[in-house]
Motif scaffolding. Sequence first.
Motif, PDB file in Angstrom:
ATOM      1  N   CYS A 195     -11.153  -4.356 -14.576  1.00 54.50           N
ATOM      2  CA  CYS A 195     -10.724  -4.311 -13.288  1.00 54.50           C
ATOM      3  C   CYS A 195     -10.926  -3.197 -12.375  1.00 54.50           C
ATOM      4  CB  CYS A 195      -9.336  -4.618 -13.157  1.00 54.50           C
ATOM      5  SG  CYS A 195      -8.848  -5.295 -11.543  1.00 54.50           S
ATOM      6  N   VAL A 196     -11.675  -3.011 -11.004  1.00 57.53           N
ATOM      7  CA  VAL A 196     -11.903  -2.029 -10.433  1.00 57.53           C
ATOM      8  C   VAL A 196     -11.764  -2.309  -8.779  1.00 57.53           C
ATOM      9  CG1 VAL A 196     -13.507  -1.034 -12.125  1.00 57.53           C
ATOM     10  CG2 VAL A 196     -14.361  -2.770 -10.219  1.00 57.53           C
ATOM     11  N   ARG A 197     -11.553  -1.280  -8.116  1.00 56.71           N
ATOM     12  CA  ARG A 197     -11.506  -1.401  -6.584  1.00 56.71           C
ATOM     13  C   ARG A 197     -12.778  -1.535  -6.263  1.00 56.71           C
ATOM     14  NH1 ARG A 197      -6.897   2.194  -7.143  1.00 56.71           N
ATOM     15  NH2 ARG A 197      -5.063   1.362  -6.896  1.00 56.71           N
TER      16      ARG A 197
ATOM     17  N   HIS B  60     -11.440   4.711  -5.483  1.00 59.14           N
ATOM     18  CA  HIS B  60     -10.987   5.523  -6.597  1.00 59.14           C
ATOM     19  C   HIS B  60      -9.897   4.610  -7.383  1.00 59.14           C
ATOM     20  CE1 HIS B  60     -10.263   9.082  -8.893  1.00 59.14           C
ATOM     21  NE2 HIS B  60      -8.742   9.013  -8.588  1.00 59.14           N
ATOM     22  N   ASN B  61     -10.084   4.613  -8.682  1.00 59.20           N
ATOM     23  CA  ASN B  61      -9.150   3.662  -9.736  1.00 59.20           C
ATOM     24  C   ASN B  61      -7.874   4.541 -10.395  1.00 59.20           C
ATOM     25  OD1 ASN B  61     -10.889   1.634  -9.253  1.00 59.20           O
ATOM     26  ND2 ASN B  61     -12.238   2.221 -10.765  1.00 59.20           N
TER      27      ASN B  61
ATOM     28  N   GLU C 111       4.053   2.531  -9.138  1.00 57.44           N
ATOM     29  CA  GLU C 111       3.246   1.176  -9.227  1.00 57.44           C
ATOM     30  C   GLU C 111       3.090   0.665 -10.499  1.00 57.44           C
ATOM     31  OE1 GLU C 111      -0.121   1.564  -5.519  1.00 57.44           O
ATOM     32  OE2 GLU C 111      -0.696   2.010  -7.390  1.00 57.44           O
ATOM     33  N   HIS C 112       3.598  -0.511 -10.685  1.00 56.53           N
ATOM     34  CA  HIS C 112       3.654  -1.247 -12.192  1.00 56.53           C
ATOM     35  C   HIS C 112       2.498  -2.061 -12.310  1.00 56.53           C
ATOM     36  CE1 HIS C 112       7.744   0.310 -12.670  1.00 56.53           C
ATOM     37  NE2 HIS C 112       8.051  -0.230 -11.460  1.00 56.53           N
ATOM     38  N   HIS C 113       1.649  -2.215 -11.309  1.00 60.20           N
ATOM     39  CA  HIS C 113       0.342  -2.738 -11.520  1.00 60.20           C
ATOM     40  C   HIS C 113      -0.829  -2.364 -10.857  1.00 60.20           C
ATOM     41  CE1 HIS C 113       3.605  -5.812 -11.403  1.00 60.20           C
ATOM     42  NE2 HIS C 113       2.958  -6.410 -12.272  1.00 60.20           N
TER      43      HIS C 113
END
Length: 269
Positions: free
Chosen positions: A214-216, A254-255, A261-263
């Motif tokens: 999973c990426v931005r 940027h990942n 943050e929990h996700h």
Amino acid sequence: MHDDFAANLRLLCSYYPSIADVCRRLSINRAQFNRYLSGRYRPRNVALRQICTFFGVKEDELAMPHETFQTLVQAGRKAAEQVPAGEPAWPAALWTRGSEGMERYLGRYFEYYRSMAQPGKLLRTLVCLESRGDGIVYQRTERLQPRPGGRPCHNRYEGVALKLAERIFLIDHETINGHELTQTILFPSFQSRVSRLSGLKLGVADNSERMPCCVRVVYERLDAQMTLRQALSQCGLLAAEDPALDPQLLEAVHNDISPGEHHFRARFL
């Protein structure tokens, strides 16, 4: 002469209001398209793929004997018409509802995200969103680096786009090898002019590991004057911190995960 091809193409056009409407939707010059319809010329590879994607047919089907192709098309339309009136299958209802408000997003985009297959690299692909029937479809093209002395090769993905509850959902499949599905969810634009969209992409690394990732992701709208050839020539792998790119764009893909943050979350531009 390409009589069967031309006859098949004319049949497909007959389901639209006019040839001019088809040309407008395809962004193909009317005079050039008339040559295809007359059988004098056959489209080259890029135009042929564009035509097949628009009409939802395969290249080899478009070259079938006309009577065979006519039977195929009529059978497909008959099956579509057998859905009971007032009781559409849920994908059809969702397809129609999801196209509402999507007109302003049609066009071409550069898509940017950190490569899943080659960590440390940034991938720039070309995404083309267009209207078809009652919904929105798109093609996403990855331009892969050539081997020494070779030519670039491409991965192509075809999919559908829907806008639901102020989020844009894109789901596609890889059409050449048939080995991947990807899903992208974007924030819509609340500005008068759509320039950039951000969100998350879920897919599989295109290597032997085939690791789900999973990426931005960022979509950057292209100038309407840029040709398809020019856009494709700029696609491919880039340095992760390419100084030619906008620092805001680089930051957006940027990942990282912030404290608290929990996700892994998407971020507004």
